[in-house]
Enzyme design. Structure first.
Site, mmCIF file in Angstrom:
data_model
loop_
_atom_site.group_PDB
_atom_site.id
_atom_site.type_symbol
_atom_site.label_atom_id
_atom_site.label_comp_id
_atom_site.label_asym_id
_atom_site.label_seq_id
_atom_site.Cartn_x
_atom_site.Cartn_y
_atom_site.Cartn_z
ATOM 1 N N VAL A 218 14.112 35.246 -2.045
ATOM 2 C CA VAL A 218 13.034 35.110 -3.030
ATOM 3 C C VAL A 218 12.235 36.418 -3.078
ATOM 4 O O VAL A 218 11.845 36.887 -4.157
ATOM 5 C CB VAL A 218 12.114 33.918 -2.654
ATOM 6 C CG1 VAL A 218 10.901 33.870 -3.554
ATOM 7 C CG2 VAL A 218 12.886 32.616 -2.726
ATOM 8 N N GLN A 219 12.007 37.030 -1.896
ATOM 9 C CA GLN A 219 11.219 38.258 -1.839
ATOM 10 C C GLN A 219 11.828 39.347 -2.732
ATOM 11 O O GLN A 219 11.133 40.007 -3.500
ATOM 12 C CB GLN A 219 11.157 38.785 -0.390
ATOM 13 C CG GLN A 219 10.273 37.984 0.545
ATOM 14 C CD GLN A 219 11.007 36.836 1.252
ATOM 15 O OE1 GLN A 219 11.977 36.273 0.717
ATOM 16 N NE2 GLN A 219 10.541 36.482 2.438
ATOM 17 N N THR B 16 -26.454 24.963 -17.562
ATOM 18 C CA THR B 16 -24.987 24.867 -17.655
ATOM 19 C C THR B 16 -24.589 24.142 -18.946
ATOM 20 O O THR B 16 -23.516 24.391 -19.498
ATOM 21 C CB THR B 16 -24.385 24.146 -16.434
ATOM 22 O OG1 THR B 16 -24.937 22.839 -16.348
ATOM 23 C CG2 THR B 16 -24.670 24.905 -15.157
ATOM 24 N N ASP B 17 -25.466 23.290 -19.435
ATOM 25 C CA ASP B 17 -25.189 22.628 -20.714
ATOM 26 C C ASP B 17 -25.165 23.656 -21.854
ATOM 27 O O ASP B 17 -24.336 23.566 -22.770
ATOM 28 C CB ASP B 17 -26.249 21.556 -20.974
ATOM 29 C CG ASP B 17 -25.813 20.632 -22.096
ATOM 30 O OD1 ASP B 17 -24.780 19.960 -21.938
ATOM 31 O OD2 ASP B 17 -26.478 20.619 -23.143
ATOM 32 N N ASN C 214 9.369 28.156 -2.447
ATOM 33 C CA ASN C 214 10.761 27.713 -2.410
ATOM 34 C C ASN C 214 10.818 26.187 -2.342
ATOM 35 O O ASN C 214 10.273 25.585 -1.430
ATOM 36 C CB ASN C 214 11.394 28.322 -1.142
ATOM 37 C CG ASN C 214 12.877 28.518 -1.274
ATOM 38 O OD1 ASN C 214 13.504 27.945 -2.158
ATOM 39 N ND2 ASN C 214 13.440 29.323 -0.393
ATOM 40 N N LYS D 206 -20.287 26.325 -15.664
ATOM 41 C CA LYS D 206 -19.613 25.094 -16.094
ATOM 42 C C LYS D 206 -18.097 25.271 -15.986
ATOM 43 O O LYS D 206 -17.559 26.290 -16.417
ATOM 44 C CB LYS D 206 -20.001 24.833 -17.558
ATOM 45 C CG LYS D 206 -19.914 23.398 -17.984
ATOM 46 C CD LYS D 206 -21.011 22.557 -17.388
ATOM 47 C CE LYS D 206 -21.324 21.334 -18.208
ATOM 48 N NZ LYS D 206 -22.389 20.548 -17.594
ATOM 49 N N PHE E 168 20.764 33.564 1.385
ATOM 50 C CA PHE E 168 19.703 33.948 2.319
ATOM 51 C C PHE E 168 20.323 34.048 3.707
ATOM 52 O O PHE E 168 20.620 33.039 4.349
ATOM 53 C CB PHE E 168 18.559 32.917 2.303
ATOM 54 C CG PHE E 168 17.367 33.366 3.110
ATOM 55 C CD1 PHE E 168 16.722 34.571 2.834
ATOM 56 C CD2 PHE E 168 16.892 32.578 4.159
ATOM 57 C CE1 PHE E 168 15.627 34.989 3.584
ATOM 58 C CE2 PHE E 168 15.787 32.988 4.914
ATOM 59 C CZ PHE E 168 15.161 34.195 4.621
HETATM 60 O O1 URC Z 1 14.436 33.577 0.090
HETATM 61 C C1 URC Z 1 13.933 33.135 1.133
HETATM 62 N N1 URC Z 1 12.995 33.861 1.771
HETATM 63 C C2 URC Z 1 12.401 33.432 2.948
HETATM 64 O O2 URC Z 1 11.536 34.134 3.546
HETATM 65 C C3 URC Z 1 12.799 32.173 3.439
HETATM 66 N N2 URC Z 1 12.452 31.445 4.530
HETATM 67 C C4 URC Z 1 13.148 30.285 4.488
HETATM 68 O O3 URC Z 1 13.052 29.350 5.354
HETATM 69 N N3 URC Z 1 13.986 30.262 3.401
HETATM 70 C C5 URC Z 1 13.773 31.427 2.737
HETATM 71 N N4 URC Z 1 14.321 31.917 1.586
#
Ligand code: URC
Length: 275
Positions: A228-229, A58-59, A255, A11, A160
């Site tokens: 971001v990575q 499931t009830d 992003n 459920k 970036f």
């Molecule tokens: O921090 C980022 N990582 C990416 O891999 C990426 N790729 C992208 O188009 N913008 C960004 N910004």
């Protein structure tokens, strides 16, 4: 000739609400969750031979979700899912695995004239606290905790540049951009042998959640982000340090792009798109 290779059933979307009333102070606390419970085991014949003798309805699974929420604490959710899953293994010898997911919805206490109200709450955002569990005879209790849907934005402190440039690249390099995302952070615990091991030191689960949330917000705010990575890797490193019983930390930070369309001396305009 058809063959059944795997099966689980149960459920989903069971809504549970529990209120705790502190009689001494008159203060009430609420927990609202959405629960999913899927069972595995010797249930093949229910599919292949219409044999319902192996089916826990499931009830009944839905009823069990409610009853176990009444019998046991629902906080922290990691303990509740362990009790719930173990129940199915203890009660039904032909059930080998319970897969349980809990989404805990946010109810934050209202402050009235600077004082916490004893029984009134508000939804301050779509962020949830989640737990995914696999409770099995073979391995014990595997728990994954998460925070999901935490929306964040910073208006500078993010760059970036230096990324691959070739004939497919249109994105310009930037040394100063808006960074915004919906945080999804997951931390996987070392496997627990049984419910007693989850119960022992149970405060570890709230501490890890609080640490993951505050590390996420502090690192997001303070990091001079190169990507971001790299920012998410820093968050993972800090959570692993803060919660030694956690084995693996993962992040999803999609992003949310803001494209600049014009500038005034002291402000800028941006359009937002989602990935
Ligand atoms: O921090 C980022 N990582 C990416 O891999 C990426 N790729 C992208 O188009 N913008 C960004 N910004």
């Amino acid at each position: 000739m058809a063959r059944l290779t795997a099966a689980r059933y149960g459920k989903d979307n069971v809504r549970v609400y529990k209120v705790h009333k502190d009689e001494a102070t008159g203060t009430q606390s609420v927990t609202e969750m959405t629960v999913c419970c899927l069972l595995e085991g010797q249930i093949e014949t229910s599919y292949t031979e219409a044999d319902n003798s192996v089916v826990v309805a499931t009830d009944s699974i839905k009823n069990t979700i409610y009853i176990k929420a009444k019998e046991h604490p629902v906080n922290p959710p990691e303990l509740y899912v362990s009790h719930l899953g173990q129940h199915f293994l203890d009660k039904y010898p032909h059930i080998n695995v319970a897969n349980i997911k809990v989404i805990v919805h946010r109810w934050t206490r209202i402050n009235v004239d600077g004082k916490p109200h004893p029984h009134s709450f508000y939804r301050d955002g779509q962020e949830t606290r989640n737990v995914e569990a696999r409770i099995s005879r073979e391995k014990g209790i595997e728990l994954k905790s998460a925070l999901s849907g935490l929306q964040v934005l910073k208006s500078t402190g993010s760059a970036f540049h230096g990324f691959v440039r070739d004939e497919f690249t249109t994105l310009g390099e930037t040394w100063d951009r808006i960074l915004s995302t919906d945080v999804d952070s997951t931390w996987t615990w070392k496997t627990f042998p049984n419910v007693a091991a989850v119960q022992e030191g149970v405060e570890r689960f709230d501490s890890a959640f609080d640490a993951a949330r505050s590390i996420t917000l502090k690192t997001f705010a303070e990091d001079e982000s190169a990507s971001v990575q790299n920012t998410m890797y820093k968050m993972c490193e800090k959570i692993l340090e803060a919660a030694p019983e956690v084995d693996v930390v993962g992040y999803s930070l999609p992003n949310k792009h803001y494209f600049e369309i014009g500038k005034l001396p002291s402000s800028s305009f941006a359009l937002q798109t989602h990935d």
